[in-house]
Scaffold this active site. Structure first.
Site, mmCIF file in Angstrom:
data_model
loop_
_atom_site.group_PDB
_atom_site.id
_atom_site.type_symbol
_atom_site.label_atom_id
_atom_site.label_comp_id
_atom_site.label_asym_id
_atom_site.label_seq_id
_atom_site.Cartn_x
_atom_site.Cartn_y
_atom_site.Cartn_z
ATOM 1 N N THR A 53 0.792 -0.998 -0.150
ATOM 2 C CA THR A 53 0.100 0.105 -0.002
ATOM 3 C C THR A 53 0.759 1.303 -0.030
ATOM 4 O OG1 THR A 53 -1.605 1.196 1.184
ATOM 5 C CG2 THR A 53 -0.183 -0.109 2.538
ATOM 6 N N GLU A 63 -4.194 -2.224 5.337
ATOM 7 C CA GLU A 63 -3.758 -2.693 6.694
ATOM 8 C C GLU A 63 -4.770 -3.511 7.376
ATOM 9 O OE1 GLU A 63 -3.236 0.293 4.917
ATOM 10 O OE2 GLU A 63 -1.374 1.056 5.781
ATOM 11 N N LYS A 96 -6.155 9.890 -3.205
ATOM 12 C CA LYS A 96 -6.990 8.560 -3.618
ATOM 13 C C LYS A 96 -7.844 8.989 -4.918
ATOM 14 C CE LYS A 96 -7.983 4.197 -1.811
ATOM 15 N NZ LYS A 96 -8.813 3.353 -1.081
ATOM 16 N N TRP A 115 -4.190 4.695 -4.981
ATOM 17 C CA TRP A 115 -3.267 5.751 -4.350
ATOM 18 C C TRP A 115 -2.438 6.511 -5.299
ATOM 19 C CZ3 TRP A 115 -5.181 7.302 0.010
ATOM 20 C CH2 TRP A 115 -5.570 6.372 0.885
#
Ligand code: AMP
Length: 541
Positions: free
Chosen positions: A185, A330, A438, A443
């Site tokens: 990420t 996460e 975003k 991202w």
């Protein structure tokens, strides 16, 4: 005193075994990149996953080693999910929309050994093949007839690999704490960060995701995950589908409104999931052609805030219930789901829409709290807004191969989201404190964009923030202070990004200013900029 129940590890292979034995003839349908519609069953999935595991073991892939994919949502990607994790290795799903440099960074960081890729991504794989440090084996996810002419040395063919194996492989038993999958990420700072899910976390997340007040999945459903399998395991749906025995429909590369609508109708899809941008495309197609959904009952919308107008359109015009959800890479990713309580039945439609526009309440397993800048807990009164922290058995405790103290604060994971929580537990995101943008569910690293701008000789200081965009939700806006006496136009600066990043990362606009507000420690105060430019109109919007 210990309990005396059987101790059986929670492994992803148990999901596959269950689906094979209980729902063996349930279908898995894929619109493949080769252009055909492919059909198989869970029984076939089990057989092919075992053949694939045999092939990987035969090629020396050891437990714990990483096997990477650059792939769409397809039956072959599903086979990789179960084969790689099931044999005790780690499936690393790479986002193919990243720039080649980032793919190289991620593959090297993960120390991937094998890379499986869909034909669409051949140019990307050719660009990185000579640069990645640890990948020795490249496999094109196709059959012999569609094998491309390629410069990649010893390129293997997926279907040939399987055809050479029998299906007698037996899934090994090992600790449920072993890693199953890896997903990177955009961290708040610097390089992407790896989140390493365990078998245990995956199984617990699967139970939670399937619940009625979560994604509400059953054997009667036909599920089409639009959310990519390289985005937090398609929000867990490949596991949920096996757990409940739902029919699965994979859209491959066809994510436009027309392709999705046709697949929904042809396969009788009842439940889907994706980011708002995808649904915008679908709703526009449906409206423009005066179409109706004949089987769709529910759709999960998350990844960024679902606009109330979209909820209204799905529910009032099409009778499709919107399940608004919030989560993170996460968090495996599920954190909250906006499932209404019985007493919400008494609300007016507008009041109900207001509740549904929140990100919802925590699913069992996830605890949430909001804190002020000094870390003091704030009340859940629907008014106080603070940094959102979470904990739970499917929340990250440390990033993959990260040195130092790790991300947790007193055992809680700071999400980087700012939120309020009401007395009923409904959480609403009000802002984001982390420095990322975003765009359409993907991202964009603001720091990367700032660093490139700062490398331009005429730039003294640059800050990159998210500006609202009607289609992509957020797009990068660059705030720049020129060096004294130097000239620089918006176009010159934007052209400076060419070739340095993925094209879609290029900022949408540049605003030149005399100064950027700084905090006491000299850091740019981005929240001030976000506030100041919250109504900035982007040229393309
Ligand atoms: P990712 O790790 O790519 O899944 O992104 C997680 C982040 O996306 C969250 O921390 C939020 O900032 C944002 N996000 C995810 N779902 C929602 C939602 N329903 N509403 C608002 N923001 C969301």
């Amino acid at each position: 005193m210990l309990g005396q129940m059987m101790s059986m590890p929670l492994l992803t292979s148990s999901l596959l075994l269950h689906a094979e034995s209980q729902h063996g003839d349930r279908e898995i349908v894929t619109r493949r990149v080769e252009g055909d519609i492919h059909r198989m069953t869970y029984r076939d999935l089990g057989r092919r996953a075992r053949q694939l595991a045999s092939a990987l073991v035969g090629r020396g892939v050891q437990p714990g080693r990483r096997v990477a994919t650059l792939a769409w949502n397809t039956h072959r990607h599903m086979e990789l999910y179960y084969a790689v994790s099931g044999m005790g290795s780690v499936l690393h799903t790479i986002n193919p929309r990243l720039h080649a440099d980032q793919v190289v960074y991620i593959a090297d960081h993960a120390e991937d050994q094998v890379l499986f890729f869909d034909l669409t991504f051949l140019p990307l794989v050719e660009a990185i093949a000579g640069r990645v440090g640890t990948i020795r084996t490249f496999v094109a996810m196709t059959d012999r007839a569609h094998m491309p002419a390629s410069k990649i040395d010893g390129l293997l063919c997926y279907e040939d690999l399987l055809a050479a194996e029998d299906d007698r492989f037996e899934w090994p038993e090992f600790s449920e704490e072993e890693a199953a999958t890896l997903c990177y990420t955009s961290g708040t700072t610097g390089n992407p960060k790896g989140v390493l899910y365990s078998h245990r976390s995956t199984l617990l997340h699967t139970y939670a995701a399937a619940l009625p007040d979560s994604l509400n999945c059953s054997a009667r459903d036909t599920i089409l995950p639009v959310v990519p399998m390289f985005h937090v395991n398609a929000w867990g749906l490949p596991y949920v589908a096996c757990m409940v025995g739902a029919k699965l429909v994979f859209p491959g590369a066809g994510l436009d409104g027309k392709s999705l609508y046709e697949l929904f109708e042809a396969e009788g899809v009842t439940l889907s999931a994706g980011v708002p941008t995808v649904w915008q495309g679908l709703l526009s197609h449906v409206a423009a052609n005066d179409l109706r959904f004949s089987t769709m009952r529910r759709t999960v919308i998350g990844g960024s805030a679902c606009p109330p107008a979209m909820i209204r359109s799905f529910q009032d015009e099409h009778g499709v219930q919107v399940i608004h959800a919030w989560g993170m890479t996460e968090m495996s990713p599920l954190g909250t789901v906006c499932a209404l309580k019985a007493r919400h039945d008494a609300l007016t439609p507008d009041q109900r829409l207001a509740v549904q526009s929140t990100q919802g309440r925590a699913v069992f397993g996830v605890s949430m709290k909001i804190v002020d800048p000094d870390g003091r807990a704030l009340p859940h009164d629907g008014a106080a807004s603070g940094d959102l922290l979470v904990r739970g058995p499917w929340v990250v405790s440390r990033y993959f191969r990260e040195e130092g103290p790790g991300p947790l604060v007193d055992g809680w994971f700071p999400t980087g989201d700012v939120a309020r929580i009401d007395a009923d537990g409904f959480m609403q995101i009000t802002d984001r404190s982390k420095d990322v943008i975003k765009s359409g569910g993907e991202w964009i690293g603001s720091i990367d964009l700032e660093n490139i701008a700062m490398a331009h000789p005429a730039v003294a200081m640059a800050a990159c923030i998210a500006a609202r965009h009607p289609k992509w939700d957020e797009r990068p806006l660059l705030i720049v202070v020129r060096r004294p006496g130097m000239a620089l136009s918006r176009e010159e600066l934007l052209a400076f990004y060419d070739g340095k990043i993925a094209k879609w990362w290029t900022p949408d606009d540049v605003v030149f200013v005399d100064s950027i507000p700084l905090g006491a420690t000299g850091k740019m105060l981005k929240h001030k900029l976000r506030e100041q430019y919250k109504d900035h109109e982007l040229p393309a919007a």
